[in-house]
Design a protein around this motif. Structure first.
Motif, PDB file in Angstrom:
ATOM      1  N   GLU A   1      42.199  25.867  33.478  1.00  0.00           N
ATOM      2  CA  GLU A   1      42.632  25.388  34.792  1.00  0.00           C
ATOM      3  C   GLU A   1      44.132  25.602  35.008  1.00  0.00           C
ATOM      4  OE1 GLU A   1      41.486  21.401  35.487  1.00  0.00           O
ATOM      5  OE2 GLU A   1      39.332  21.755  35.245  1.00  0.00           O
ATOM      6  N   ALA A   2      44.928  25.542  33.930  1.00  0.00           N
ATOM      7  CA  ALA A   2      46.374  25.700  34.058  1.00  0.00           C
ATOM      8  C   ALA A   2      46.759  27.105  34.500  1.00  0.00           C
ATOM      9  CB  ALA A   2      47.047  25.378  32.725  1.00  0.00           C
ATOM     10  N   ASN A   3      45.894  28.086  34.247  1.00  0.00           N
ATOM     11  CA  ASN A   3      46.204  29.476  34.600  1.00  0.00           C
ATOM     12  C   ASN A   3      45.659  29.883  35.965  1.00  0.00           C
ATOM     13  OD1 ASN A   3      47.582  29.951  32.223  1.00  0.00           O
ATOM     14  ND2 ASN A   3      45.792  30.756  31.145  1.00  0.00           N
ATOM     15  N   ILE A   4      44.901  29.017  36.610  1.00  0.00           N
ATOM     16  CA  ILE A   4      44.335  29.338  37.923  1.00  0.00           C
ATOM     17  C   ILE A   4      45.358  29.023  39.009  1.00  0.00           C
ATOM     18  CG2 ILE A   4      42.529  28.809  39.589  1.00  0.00           C
ATOM     19  CD1 ILE A   4      40.652  28.286  37.307  1.00  0.00           C
ATOM     20  N   ILE A   5      45.666  30.028  39.825  1.00  0.00           N
ATOM     21  CA  ILE A   5      46.661  29.894  40.886  1.00  0.00           C
ATOM     22  C   ILE A   5      45.999  29.618  42.232  1.00  0.00           C
ATOM     23  CG2 ILE A   5      48.595  31.032  42.042  1.00  0.00           C
ATOM     24  CD1 ILE A   5      48.850  32.815  39.565  1.00  0.00           C
ATOM     25  N   GLY A   6      44.898  30.313  42.502  1.00  0.00           N
ATOM     26  CA  GLY A   6      44.242  30.218  43.800  1.00  0.00           C
ATOM     27  C   GLY A   6      43.327  29.010  43.914  1.00  0.00           C
ATOM     28  N   PRO A   7      42.740  28.804  45.090  1.00  0.00           N
ATOM     29  CA  PRO A   7      41.840  27.661  45.313  1.00  0.00           C
ATOM     30  C   PRO A   7      40.528  27.818  44.550  1.00  0.00           C
ATOM     31  CG  PRO A   7      41.843  29.130  47.209  1.00  0.00           C
ATOM     32  CD  PRO A   7      42.917  29.632  46.295  1.00  0.00           C
ATOM     33  N   VAL A   8      39.913  26.693  44.253  1.00  0.00           N
ATOM     34  CA  VAL A   8      38.624  26.666  43.555  1.00  0.00           C
ATOM     35  C   VAL A   8      37.605  25.995  44.468  1.00  0.00           C
ATOM     36  CG1 VAL A   8      37.353  25.869  41.532  1.00  0.00           C
ATOM     37  CG2 VAL A   8      39.751  26.555  41.307  1.00  0.00           C
ATOM     38  N   LYS A   9      36.563  26.726  44.836  1.00  0.00           N
ATOM     39  CA  LYS A   9      35.524  26.188  45.714  1.00  0.00           C
ATOM     40  C   LYS A   9      34.299  25.800  44.887  1.00  0.00           C
ATOM     41  CE  LYS A   9      36.994  29.049  49.629  1.00  0.00           C
ATOM     42  NZ  LYS A   9      36.567  30.069  50.627  1.00  0.00           N
ATOM     43  N   ASN A  10      33.634  24.758  45.319  1.00  0.00           N
ATOM     44  CA  ASN A  10      32.449  24.279  44.605  1.00  0.00           C
ATOM     45  C   ASN A  10      31.182  24.788  45.269  1.00  0.00           C
ATOM     46  OD1 ASN A  10      33.929  22.721  42.710  1.00  0.00           O
ATOM     47  ND2 ASN A  10      34.162  21.070  44.215  1.00  0.00           N
ATOM     48  N   PHE A  11      30.290  25.361  44.470  1.00  0.00           N
ATOM     49  CA  PHE A  11      28.992  25.832  44.929  1.00  0.00           C
ATOM     50  C   PHE A  11      27.921  25.307  43.990  1.00  0.00           C
ATOM     51  CE2 PHE A  11      31.863  28.890  46.827  1.00  0.00           C
ATOM     52  CZ  PHE A  11      31.269  29.214  48.037  1.00  0.00           C
ATOM     53  N   ASP A  12      26.719  25.184  44.504  1.00  0.00           N
ATOM     54  CA  ASP A  12      25.580  24.801  43.675  1.00  0.00           C
ATOM     55  C   ASP A  12      25.359  25.884  42.628  1.00  0.00           C
ATOM     56  OD1 ASP A  12      23.113  24.158  42.561  1.00  0.00           O
ATOM     57  OD2 ASP A  12      22.285  23.433  44.449  1.00  0.00           O
ATOM     58  N   ASN A  13      25.345  25.505  41.359  1.00  0.00           N
ATOM     59  CA  ASN A  13      25.203  26.482  40.275  1.00  0.00           C
ATOM     60  C   ASN A  13      23.847  27.177  40.258  1.00  0.00           C
ATOM     61  OD1 ASN A  13      27.795  26.146  39.229  1.00  0.00           O
ATOM     62  ND2 ASN A  13      27.167  24.452  37.902  1.00  0.00           N
ATOM     63  N   ARG A  14      22.905  26.694  41.060  1.00  0.00           N
ATOM     64  CA  ARG A  14      21.605  27.359  41.144  1.00  0.00           C
ATOM     65  C   ARG A  14      21.622  28.533  42.115  1.00  0.00           C
ATOM     66  NH1 ARG A  14      18.165  22.156  42.671  1.00  0.00           N
ATOM     67  NH2 ARG A  14      20.010  21.991  44.014  1.00  0.00           N
ATOM     68  N   THR A  15      22.645  28.607  42.949  1.00  0.00           N
ATOM     69  CA  THR A  15      22.741  29.669  43.945  1.00  0.00           C
ATOM     70  C   THR A  15      23.439  30.890  43.356  1.00  0.00           C
ATOM     71  OG1 THR A  15      24.882  28.887  44.778  1.00  0.00           O
ATOM     72  CG2 THR A  15      22.884  27.940  45.769  1.00  0.00           C
ATOM     73  N   ILE A  16      23.326  32.028  44.056  1.00  0.00           N
ATOM     74  CA  ILE A  16      23.984  33.257  43.612  1.00  0.00           C
ATOM     75  C   ILE A  16      25.495  33.074  43.603  1.00  0.00           C
ATOM     76  CG2 ILE A  16      24.420  35.666  44.221  1.00  0.00           C
ATOM     77  CD1 ILE A  16      21.581  35.785  45.318  1.00  0.00           C
ATOM     78  N   ALA A  17      26.029  32.418  44.645  1.00  0.00           N
ATOM     79  CA  ALA A  17      27.470  32.196  44.715  1.00  0.00           C
ATOM     80  C   ALA A  17      27.951  31.362  43.533  1.00  0.00           C
ATOM     81  CB  ALA A  17      27.826  31.505  46.025  1.00  0.00           C
ATOM     82  N   GLY A  18      27.205  30.325  43.179  1.00  0.00           N
ATOM     83  CA  GLY A  18      27.584  29.485  42.049  1.00  0.00           C
ATOM     84  C   GLY A  18      27.515  30.232  40.727  1.00  0.00           C
ATOM     85  N   LYS A  19      26.486  31.063  40.559  1.00  0.00           N
ATOM     86  CA  LYS A  19      26.336  31.824  39.314  1.00  0.00           C
ATOM     87  C   LYS A  19      27.447  32.854  39.145  1.00  0.00           C
ATOM     88  CE  LYS A  19      21.303  31.310  39.098  1.00  0.00           C
ATOM     89  NZ  LYS A  19      19.988  32.002  39.219  1.00  0.00           N
ATOM     90  N   ARG A  20      27.843  33.495  40.252  1.00  0.00           N
ATOM     91  CA  ARG A  20      28.910  34.490  40.162  1.00  0.00           C
ATOM     92  C   ARG A  20      30.239  33.843  39.804  1.00  0.00           C
ATOM     93  NH1 ARG A  20      28.194  39.654  41.972  1.00  0.00           N
ATOM     94  NH2 ARG A  20      30.112  39.959  40.815  1.00  0.00           N
ATOM     95  N   ARG A  21      30.508  32.676  40.343  1.00  0.00           N
ATOM     96  CA  ARG A  21      31.768  31.984  40.035  1.00  0.00           C
ATOM     97  C   ARG A  21      31.762  31.442  38.613  1.00  0.00           C
ATOM     98  NH1 ARG A  21      30.994  32.633  45.053  1.00  0.00           N
ATOM     99  NH2 ARG A  21      32.689  32.590  46.593  1.00  0.00           N
ATOM    100  N   LYS A  22      30.598  31.038  38.153  1.00  0.00           N
ATOM    101  CA  LYS A  22      30.489  30.597  36.760  1.00  0.00           C
ATOM    102  C   LYS A  22      30.688  31.778  35.815  1.00  0.00           C
ATOM    103  CE  LYS A  22      27.387  28.185  33.562  1.00  0.00           C
ATOM    104  NZ  LYS A  22      26.052  27.548  33.401  1.00  0.00           N
ATOM    105  N   LEU A  23      30.109  32.926  36.174  1.00  0.00           N
ATOM    106  CA  LEU A  23      30.279  34.142  35.373  1.00  0.00           C
ATOM    107  C   LEU A  23      31.737  34.570  35.322  1.00  0.00           C
ATOM    108  CD1 LEU A  23      28.930  36.517  33.818  1.00  0.00           C
ATOM    109  CD2 LEU A  23      28.673  37.666  36.036  1.00  0.00           C
ATOM    110  N   ALA A  24      32.456  34.373  36.432  1.00  0.00           N
ATOM    111  CA  ALA A  24      33.862  34.788  36.502  1.00  0.00           C
ATOM    112  C   ALA A  24      34.736  34.018  35.532  1.00  0.00           C
ATOM    113  CB  ALA A  24      34.391  34.609  37.920  1.00  0.00           C
TER     114      ALA A  24
END
Length: 247
Positions: free
Chosen positions: A177-200
């Motif tokens: 978290e200390a290295n993240i500069i940009g905003p962090v959005k929350n998505f349901d981890n069951r969705t494609i958007a959530g899985k891609r952000r988790k993969l990132a």
């Protein structure tokens, strides 16, 4: 499948070439399999064809609108909503398209004894500022051994020793978290958007296995997986062996 020379300048023939490619590889059906659909309005295939044609023509929608040469029957908002859709599984789409190209166009061109490979590598995807870029991070560049702003782009390709086909890729942000500069959005981890952000925000060896699993499920096969030794580990090599491939 025909190739497009680098210095080709006939715009109409370029667009026709892209159209033939879409028809030959049933891009519309592949896009529909990956949730790339709309309830009404302009066909998603038309939007994707326009985007791909612009890459080869060397123009952008912005410049076309500024110069008055934009003649499409859709608006800027429609185009960007399609590209920014969180429901489209682009990771699976590019994998299915690569599998269709390999299995239908390239497989019969080489002998069955030839060793095919998957190639995995990462490169810096730098940005000058990440304050408004989601998950924009300070990432370590292994080339000059310094932290830089942006992402690491992990890419998986397939090769028969003569032809290289990009299969899929993902952007890797920092897991700290200390290295993240940009905003962090929350998505349901069951969705494609959530899985891609988790993969990132997973480590490169784990993300590499996710890209391999997607490629294998799309119908691609290889004998070896090639990657830099610095992000390998025994568990990763064992997992690759269990899938019937060597490293």
């Amino acid at each position: 499948m025909s190739s497009i020379p680098q210095n080709y300048c006939d715009e109409n023939e370029l667009i026709d070439c892209v159209q033939r490619f879409f028809s030959r590889h049933h891009v519309g059906k592949l896009l529909a399999k990956c949730n790339g659909m709309k309830e009404k309005g302009v066909s998603p295939v038309s939007l994707l064809r326009y985007k791909l044609s612009n890459i080869f023509v060397g123009r952008s929608m912005y410049m076309q609108q500024r110069t008055g040469s934009f003649k499409e029957d859709f608006s800027k908002n429609t185009f960007y909503r399609f590209l920014n859709s969180a429901k489209t599984n682009w990771l699976r789409f590019t994998s299915l398209l690569a599998a269709d190209i390999v299995n239908n166009d390239l497989k019969d061109l080489t002998d069955d004894s030839r060793k095919n490979v998957f190639i995995v590598d990462d490169s810096l995807f730098s940005r000058t500022s990440c304050k408004k870029t989601e998950l924009g991070s300070k990432v370590f560049d292994h080339t000059d051994m310094h932290f830089k702003k942006g992402f690491r782009m992990l890419t998986l390709s397939w090769s028969d020793g003569n032809t290289l086909i990009p299969v899929n890729s993902c952007l890797l942000a920092s897991a700290k978290e200390a290295n993240i500069i940009g905003p962090v959005k929350n998505f349901d981890n069951r969705t494609i958007a959530g899985k891609r952000r988790k993969l990132a925000q997973t480590k490169a060896p784990e993300a590499m296995m996710a890209l391999l699993d997607t490629a294998l499920s799309a119908g691609l096969k290889a004998d070896y997986v090639l990657f830099d030794s610095w992000f390998s580990n025994p568990a990763q090599i064992t997992a690759i062996h269990s899938k019937g491939m060597d490293v």
